[in-house]
Scaffold this active site. Structure first.
Site, PDB file in Angstrom:
ATOM      1  N   ASP A  33      40.733 -27.447 -14.888  1.00 48.69           N
ATOM      2  CA  ASP A  33      40.981 -28.369 -13.788  1.00 48.69           C
ATOM      3  C   ASP A  33      40.046 -29.572 -13.869  1.00 48.69           C
ATOM      4  OD1 ASP A  33      41.607 -29.459 -11.247  1.00 48.69           O
ATOM      5  OD2 ASP A  33      41.949 -27.462 -10.424  1.00 48.69           O
ATOM      6  N   THR A  74      46.281 -31.502  -8.645  1.00 51.48           N
ATOM      7  CA  THR A  74      46.275 -30.153  -9.225  1.00 51.48           C
ATOM      8  C   THR A  74      47.646 -29.488  -9.207  1.00 51.48           C
ATOM      9  OG1 THR A  74      43.944 -29.777  -8.704  1.00 51.48           O
ATOM     10  CG2 THR A  74      45.317 -27.829  -8.972  1.00 51.48           C
ATOM     11  N   ASP A 157      44.838 -20.883  -5.465  1.00 48.60           N
ATOM     12  CA  ASP A 157      46.158 -20.238  -5.392  1.00 48.60           C
ATOM     13  C   ASP A 157      47.188 -21.010  -6.200  1.00 48.60           C
ATOM     14  OD1 ASP A 157      47.250 -22.320  -3.361  1.00 48.60           O
ATOM     15  OD2 ASP A 157      45.575 -21.445  -2.259  1.00 48.60           O
ATOM     16  N   ARG A 158      47.202 -22.338  -6.077  1.00 46.25           N
ATOM     17  CA  ARG A 158      48.196 -23.140  -6.795  1.00 46.25           C
ATOM     18  C   ARG A 158      47.994 -23.099  -8.298  1.00 46.25           C
ATOM     19  NH1 ARG A 158      44.767 -26.400  -3.752  1.00 46.25           N
ATOM     20  NH2 ARG A 158      43.629 -28.080  -4.826  1.00 46.25           N
ATOM     21  N   ASP A 295      36.713 -28.658 -11.363  1.00 46.35           N
ATOM     22  CA  ASP A 295      37.242 -29.661 -10.435  1.00 46.35           C
ATOM     23  C   ASP A 295      36.317 -29.838  -9.237  1.00 46.35           C
ATOM     24  OD1 ASP A 295      39.609 -31.370  -9.542  1.00 46.35           O
ATOM     25  OD2 ASP A 295      39.465 -29.974  -7.859  1.00 46.35           O
ATOM     26  N   HIS A 299      34.252 -33.306  -8.552  1.00 47.15           N
ATOM     27  CA  HIS A 299      34.373 -34.069  -7.310  1.00 47.15           C
ATOM     28  C   HIS A 299      33.006 -34.324  -6.691  1.00 47.15           C
ATOM     29  CE1 HIS A 299      38.643 -34.519  -6.526  1.00 47.15           C
ATOM     30  NE2 HIS A 299      38.859 -33.251  -6.850  1.00 47.15           N
ATOM     31  N   ASP A 342      44.977 -30.256 -15.770  1.00 45.24           N
ATOM     32  CA  ASP A 342      46.004 -30.631 -14.796  1.00 45.24           C
ATOM     33  C   ASP A 342      45.903 -32.093 -14.391  1.00 45.24           C
ATOM     34  OD1 ASP A 342      43.591 -30.271 -13.534  1.00 45.24           O
ATOM     35  OD2 ASP A 342      44.403 -29.182 -11.812  1.00 45.24           O
ATOM     36  N   HIS A 477      40.649 -38.184  -8.101  1.00 44.91           N
ATOM     37  CA  HIS A 477      41.719 -38.483  -9.051  1.00 44.91           C
ATOM     38  C   HIS A 477      43.004 -38.637  -8.268  1.00 44.91           C
ATOM     39  CE1 HIS A 477      42.751 -34.268  -8.338  1.00 44.91           C
ATOM     40  NE2 HIS A 477      41.450 -34.038  -8.463  1.00 44.91           N
TER      41      HIS A 477
END
Length: 537
Positions: A33, A74, A157-158, A295, A299, A342, A477
């Site tokens: 990620d 994502t 989860d995604r 990720d 961030h 991603d 992003h």
């Protein structure tokens, strides 16, 4: 003698041909990620021999791979890799989006018809029901009459759900309990191997650790100094090493924003290989692993932080461990790995501004300004229902009632938005609808990210180096520019030759390439093409 040699040669050629057409016993899809392509070269000298460098050295590296749509988030990223399509077709247009029918924001995997399996929290009320097409993992399950096993794992989860598709199984981290959970969409009870893993309470173990640099902090020369005004503060303290995670005891959500989030996910992936006996049957299995902590850390600290570099040096060890386990459990030459991301990530705009590079923060109250503009033209009214993902959603019922031509209002606001500082391009939805799917430039990226039923009435893109934020620390992003679209694409394992390519390839080419490798049907909405450099002799 010559006849004997010819006979042996024919047998050998036959064996080679058979080996080339033999399907791998296991496919492992790895998504990191928020990983930029340039991290592979920036940290190359610090990586070990058996992780990222092994994939690039002994596999095939595509150095000009990109996402071919906006917004780069994502959920659409994972969905696009595994469907071989883009949000304009598979329907996952963001992590969250405005639902025109419900008149409310929805989350990409929310499903209130399902329940959590593995904890008492509500974080398992999830499914892939918003995903409108099949994935490569769905097609594998369909081809083998569901004999192939498909397992998706992630902190997010995604990151687990979309790779697992509609027919696989997905497991993700419960930030309330520190356990891995699933949904009644998949199972009524956790499998024994997940329960066994949860019983180890690895999250508690990691939250008792001290996060300090893996090596002497002075050797992190690919990064900026540890103390930086561009990094988000951690509570009431500056973002500097070391980080005492024991202060976060019981705060399981905090684990995700440390490299130990990758560690626990890697452990779960290895447990899945063992627990599900992946790669052991006559059918090809599929393990989808999405590392999310990169990720969160990206961030908070930005792409030039020591925290991020240290995270990738640790992730390199996770990748090496995964490869070693596959060699041992599945066997060399019996599996294929692909690794991508991603999306990538922008620089911290304030960092660019301070270094005299064009950048900025878009802080306009778009919803209010558009409301005022429409009211001045068509009379007072609640003309705007929502503004999200750089898209404006009109109150179409009001426009119909007031007999306001929709196309006219869309074009009016598209022109109006161009007056705002930081806006690069703006388009009415009707123009996007008429645009060719293969169009180039930002227009094409917007078109491929635009879903007629789910997207807004006016879309716009910001200038390079700009993003929507009020905070001058950390980064994000979502843009159409290369700092957000350019990601790694590495292939390694059975039948994968060594090499590299600098040709442009969208990540939507991954799923069709796997379809050809496995001899199965393309995902239902695939728009990508098989990668010939990888498949042809």
């Amino acid at each position: 003698m010559k006849k004997l040699l010819l006979f042996v040669l024919i047998l050998n050629l036959g064996a080679v041909a058979e080996g080339q057409t033999q399907k791998p016993k296991l496919v492992v899809g790895v998504i990191v990620d928020q990983m930029r392509q340039e991290y592979l070269s920036r940290f190359e000298a610090r990586f070990g021999a058996d992780g990222f460098n092994k994939l690039t050295r002994d596999g095939y590296a595509f150095k000009n791979a990109h996402f071919n749509y906006v917004p780069t988030y994502t959920a659409p990223g994972h969905a696009s890799v595994y469907t071989g399509s883009t949000p304009g077709i598979h329907g996952i247009i963001g992590n969250n989006w405005y639902n025109k029918e419900l008149k409310d924001m929805v989350y990409c995997t929310d499903d209130n018809t399902q329940h959590t399996v593995g904890s008492s929290s509500a974080r398992g009320k999830m499914s892939p029901h918003y995903l409108l097409s099949t994935t490569i993992t769905d097609e594998l399950r369909l081809f083998t009459k569901k004999q192939s096993k498909v397992i998706g794992v992630s902190i997010k989860d995604r990151g687990a759900i979309f790779p697992a598709g509609h027919l696989g199984e997905a497991y993700w981290y419960d930030k309330e309990t520190g356990d891995f959970i699933t949904s009644t969409y998949y199972k009524e009870k956790l499998p024994a191997w997940v329960e066994k893993f949860n019983n180890k309470k690895r999250a508690d173990h990691y939250l008792s650790q001290l996060w300090e640099p893996l090596y002497d902090i002075k050797t992190y020369i690919a990064s900026d100094p540890d103390k930086s005004k561009y990094e988000m503060p951690i509570g009431d303290r500056d973002a500097v090493f070391p980080y005492d995670l024991s202060k976060n005891k019981g705060n399981y959500e905090s684990l995700a924003a440390t490299p130990f989030g990758n560690d626990i996910l890697a452990e779960l992936a290895l447990a899945a290989i063992e627990g599900e006996k992946l790669g052991k049957s006559e059918y090809t299995d599929f393990l989808a692993v999405s590392f999310s902590s990169t990720d969160y850390i990206g961030h908070d600290f930005g792409p030039y932080s020591i925290e991020l570099e240290d995270t990738y040096l640790r992730l390199d060890k996770n990748i090496a461990q995964l490869i070693a386990t596959l060699d041992q459990k599945v066997g060399k030459g019996n599996y294929v790995i692909f690794l991508t991301a991603d999306h990538a990530v922008a620089e911290v705009p304030q960092y660019l501004i301070d270094n005299k590079v064009p950048a900025g923060y878009f802080t306009e109250d778009v919803e209010k300004k558009v409301e005022e503009a429409l009211s001045s033209k068509y009379g007072e009214g609640d003309w705007v229902e929502n503004f999200s993902n750089l898209q404006v959603f009109f109150n179409r019922a009001l426009m119909l009632e007031k007999k306001v031509p929709l196309h006219e209002a869309q074009e009016f606001i598209a022109h109006y938005l161009m007056q705002l500082e930081g806006v690069a391009e703006s388009y009415p939805a009707y123009a996007i609808n008429w645009m060719d799917y293969g169009a180039e430039g930002i227009k094409g990226l917007l078109a491929r990210g635009y879903h007629q039923k789910r997207s807004g009435d006016v879309l716009f893109s910001l200038q390079p180096g700009w993003f929507r934020s009020w905070d001058k620390t950390g980064t994000t992003h979502h843009s159409a520019f290369t700092y957000d679209t350019h990601v790694p694409m590495l292939w390694y394992g059975a039948g994968i030759k060594k090499g590299e390519s600098y040709r442009y390839h969208p990540v939507t080419d991954i799923a069709p390439t796997l379809s050809m490798m496995l001899g199965i049907k393309l995902p239902s909405a695939a728009t990508g093409q098989p990668i010939l450099e990888l498949l042809e002799e």
